[in-house]
Design an enzyme around this catalytic site. Structure first.
Site, mmCIF file in Angstrom:
data_model
loop_
_atom_site.group_PDB
_atom_site.id
_atom_site.type_symbol
_atom_site.label_atom_id
_atom_site.label_comp_id
_atom_site.label_asym_id
_atom_site.label_seq_id
_atom_site.Cartn_x
_atom_site.Cartn_y
_atom_site.Cartn_z
ATOM 1 N N HIS A 65 48.108 39.797 53.451
ATOM 2 C CA HIS A 65 48.145 41.254 53.635
ATOM 3 C C HIS A 65 48.041 41.510 55.133
ATOM 4 C CE1 HIS A 65 46.584 41.817 49.287
ATOM 5 N NE2 HIS A 65 47.886 42.005 49.330
ATOM 6 N N GLU A 68 44.837 42.927 57.220
ATOM 7 C CA GLU A 68 43.532 42.269 57.071
ATOM 8 C C GLU A 68 43.383 41.263 58.202
ATOM 9 O OE1 GLU A 68 43.599 40.947 52.989
ATOM 10 O OE2 GLU A 68 43.808 43.001 52.246
ATOM 11 N N GLU A 223 37.333 37.200 50.566
ATOM 12 C CA GLU A 223 37.262 38.544 51.141
ATOM 13 C C GLU A 223 36.175 38.540 52.209
ATOM 14 O OE1 GLU A 223 39.370 40.863 50.403
ATOM 15 O OE2 GLU A 223 40.298 40.013 48.602
#
Length: 348
Positions: A65, A68, A223
């Site tokens: 992504h 990010e 994450e």
């Protein structure tokens, strides 16, 4: 400066993102014997001069992504240390900047969420699908060309959350038909002071799932903090992870964790899918990850069907009502005790 020369000088990220530089594939050897192979824009294979029976095949990807950016910066730091000879890896590495076009556009993707495109080879109808196909081929080549069919395989796909979270760092272990939740992986999370781990119970076509399902890799979608612009990330809060990642690639094995920060484990209980344009949550779209809802609380609805928190309550992760039809709108999870055999197994 030509793209290949810039990469050789350690500027992997800036060279990857500079589309005024025509792509050049190349292979070169560092003075310390490390072999480097640039096979595609943002795709670098690193092979140490000596491989032992304990050497792993490790994929570390970032920027799947494009917005990010913290993990992208961490990967650039790691690559630069290797390319300048300041860090000698112990394992074969495939180091990936996932979606350069989306990074340049400061957005998650261009036309389609690329981290839902790893279920199979895609019709190449947009840049996201073209890039996903290239990354799948790169992983195939890397694992299939390993000099040892018995090498332990890993894939860490590094992301950042787009919203606040009860856990600043957490990892998603994709479901696969192989033993891809080994104790060494759990030990790595402890060393990296990752706050939580989610155990998925069903397949999803993410990049980490691709390596787990097709190659039995110890794989995680990680994450790491919250989305910020390039250069504005608080990388100090990710230093424990950065050190663990550096140790993972430069040591034969991490020692048993001796600290007191324990990973909180969740099992995924359900996936809510957006079926119609009437899908809606009862809570704000920016609700923090791992927000807990008591049993019976109405979470949302879709075309008249209500979604209610299950017995014992559930926490919501990755809520996003704006996804495309047929895609995941959120995960629902419950905290779980674990059984540690040769794998991390959630207790029901």
């Amino acid at each position: 400066m030509a793209l290949l020369k810039a990469v050789q000088n350690g500027e992997f990220l800036s060279a990857t993102l500079d589309f005024s530089l025509p792509f050049e594939a190349g292979e070169w050897q560092l003075e310390n014997g490390v072999l480097c192979q640039l096979t595609a824009r943002g795709v670098l294979t690193v092979i140490p001069p000596g491989l032992s029976a304990a050497s792993k095949d490790i994929v570390i990807s970032s920027g799947v992504h494009g917005d990010e950016t913290g993990p992208i910066e961490l990967l650039q730091q790691l690559v630069k240390k290797i390319l300048l000879g300041d860090l000698i890896p112990e394992h074969r590495l495939l180091l990936i900047i996932g979606h350069p076009e989306a990074i340049n556009a400061h957005t998650r993707f261009i036309d389609e969420n690329m981290n839902r495109l790893f279920g199979s080879i895609n019709d190449e109808t947009n840049v996201d699908r073209i890039r996903a196909n290239l990354l799948q081929r790169s992983v195939d080549t890397f694992f299939q060309n390993s000099p040892s069919e018995h090498a332990e395989r890993w894939h860490l796909d590094l992301h950042s959350a787009i919203r606040d979270s009860q856990h600043y760092t957490f990892a998603v272990s994709p479901f696969s038909e192989h033993k891809t939740r080994g104790l060494a992986l759990f030990n790595f999370l402890h060393h990296g002071e990752i706050e939580a781990m989610m155990l998925s119970g069903s397949a999803a076509p993410t990049f980490s799932w691709y390596s787990a399902q097709n190659y039995g890799a110890q794989a995680l979608t990680m994450e790491l903090g919250k989305v910020a612009r390039m250069g504005e990330n608080d990388l100090a809060r990710l230093e424990a992870f950065n050190q663990a990642m550096t140790a993972l690639v430069s040591k034969q094995a991490l020692p048993a964790y001796q600290g007191d920060k324990q990973v909180c484990v969740y099992r995924v209980t359900r996936t809510l899918t957006k079926h119609t344009d009437q899908f809606a949550f009862t809570f704000p779209a920016n609700q923090a990850n791992f927000t807990y809802f008591e049993e019976g609380a109405v979470l949302g609805s879709d075309n008249g069907e209500e979604y209610v928190a299950a017995k014992g309550g559930e926490s919501v992760v990755f809520p996003n009502p704006n996804v495309a039809l047929g895609q995941r709108a959120c995960l629902l999870v419950k905290q779980s005790e674990v059984e540690l055999t040769d794998q991390v197994i959630a207790k029901f």
